[in-house]
Design an enzyme around this catalytic site. Structure first.
Site, PDB file in Angstrom:
ATOM      1  N   ALA A  32      21.243  11.318  22.366  1.00  0.00           N
ATOM      2  CA  ALA A  32      20.594  10.225  21.623  1.00  0.00           C
ATOM      3  C   ALA A  32      21.614   9.656  20.630  1.00  0.00           C
ATOM      4  CB  ALA A  32      19.328  10.693  20.925  1.00  0.00           C
ATOM      5  N   HIS A  34      24.354   7.473  18.476  1.00  0.00           N
ATOM      6  CA  HIS A  34      24.372   6.219  17.722  1.00  0.00           C
ATOM      7  C   HIS A  34      25.763   6.059  17.105  1.00  0.00           C
ATOM      8  CE1 HIS A  34      23.926   8.854  14.265  1.00  0.00           C
ATOM      9  NE2 HIS A  34      22.798   9.337  14.769  1.00  0.00           N
ATOM     10  N   HIS A  37      27.617   9.060  15.611  1.00  0.00           N
ATOM     11  CA  HIS A  37      28.317   9.952  16.545  1.00  0.00           C
ATOM     12  C   HIS A  37      29.665   9.345  16.976  1.00  0.00           C
ATOM     13  CE1 HIS A  37      24.010  11.169  17.313  1.00  0.00           C
ATOM     14  NE2 HIS A  37      24.564  12.339  17.118  1.00  0.00           N
ATOM     15  N   LYS A 149      25.507  13.855   7.179  1.00  0.00           N
ATOM     16  CA  LYS A 149      24.052  13.678   7.012  1.00  0.00           C
ATOM     17  C   LYS A 149      23.333  15.027   7.082  1.00  0.00           C
ATOM     18  CE  LYS A 149      21.086  12.047   9.999  1.00  0.00           C
ATOM     19  NZ  LYS A 149      19.893  12.925   9.861  1.00  0.00           N
ATOM     20  N   GLN A 153      23.679  21.888   7.311  1.00  0.00           N
ATOM     21  CA  GLN A 153      24.148  22.385   8.606  1.00  0.00           C
ATOM     22  C   GLN A 153      25.656  22.635   8.586  1.00  0.00           C
ATOM     23  OE1 GLN A 153      22.781  20.879  12.618  1.00  0.00           O
ATOM     24  NE2 GLN A 153      24.701  19.763  12.475  1.00  0.00           N
TER      25      GLN A 153
END
Length: 279
Positions: A32, A34, A37, A149, A153
């Site tokens: 997915a 965008h 990436h 973002k 993580q």
């Protein structure tokens, strides 16, 4: 652009490259894709001779099976984006390839694992670090790129790398935003028109905190940011915090370095996260 589905085929392609002293970069994704990436791939190209992008929707990091089920998988669109970005290798394994048998995974990621996202999505970062370790083992990259973002993580992956003493450099890349400030996310696809408009309050609140950081106290900034967000109908705040960027613990001292404002909220039916570095 080579598309590879098995670890064995990936290793046989990459091992000679590694032996030839060429640098390999990995950009792990769940597809997915965008512009965020694509920006990771563009940055990776500056660091390495060969860029590998993985597309794998990892089941072990989803705390809600419904979330896994509805995760977008626009494969043709993703491939087109990767071709245009000049990606060298796409690694697209099956679940069986990455998880051939049952396995137990639990490592010490430090206290930050249980804060913020860790509180709302228990076990999430164990699943994230489990798959990233598998991808590192398959690719053997010199350097790996992740988006800022997902701030927490990146921290957890750095902790995992330290835990296993892996010879891979982790690089966090800046958040890419839409023109109106919304942080790009694969989840934005689920926002209807009203949600999309309401979601802007997250980046507005973060920008407000950054812009007024010098003249207001942290307590005042937090109160004002939370007020801004709760004033928007259809947005349900999970947290807004100003934290130490290394520990994710709330910070009251503005003179501390590495401060970051982090927010998570449900906008309509979609949960979004965002953050902004403050100093």
């Amino acid at each position: 652009m080579k598309v590879i589905n098995t670890i064995a085929a990936l290793k046989s392609l990459l091992e000679p490259i590694k032996l030839g002293q060429q640098k390999i970069a990995l950009v792990p994704t769940m597809g997915a894709l965008h512009k965020g990436h694509v920006s990771l791939i563009n940055i990776a190209q500056q660091y390495a001779d060969v860029v590998v992008c993985s597309i794998f929707v990892n089941p072990t990091q989803f705390t809600d099976p419904k979330d896994l089920e509805k995760y977008p998988r626009p494969l043709e669109h993703d491939m087109q984006m990767l071709r245009e970005a000049g990606c060298d290798v796409v690694f697209m394994p099956s679940v069986k390839e990455m998880y051939p048998g049952t396995e137990h995974w639990h490592i010490d990621l430090g206290p930050a694992e249980f804060l913020l996202e860790g509180e709302f999505r228990k076990g999430h970062y164990q699943g994230v670090t489990q798959i990233v370790k598998k991808l590192f083992d398959a690719v053997n990259p010199d350097v790996a790129f992740f988006g800022q973002k997902d701030f927490q993580q990146v921290l957890m992956i750095e902790n995992m790398v330290a835990y296993f003493k892996l010879p891979v450099q982790i690089i966090s890349c800046p958040i890419i935003r839409e023109e109106d400030g919304l942080a790009m996310s694969s989840r934005n696809i689920h926002l209807n028109e009203a949600d999309r408009k309401n979601a802007l309050v997250l980046s507005k609140a973060l920008t407000y905190v950054k812009d007024h950081f010098e003249e207001k106290t942290i307590a005042v900034l937090l109160a004002e940011a939370k007020e801004m967000i709760s004033a928007v109908a259809g947005v349900e705040l999970d947290y807004f915090t100003i934290a130490n960027g290394k520990t994710l613990l709330p910070e009251n001292n503005k003179n501390q370095s590495d401060l970051v404002a982090l927010v998570a909220a449900k906008v309509g039916q979609t949960r979004l996260i965002d953050n902004m570095l403050l100093n």
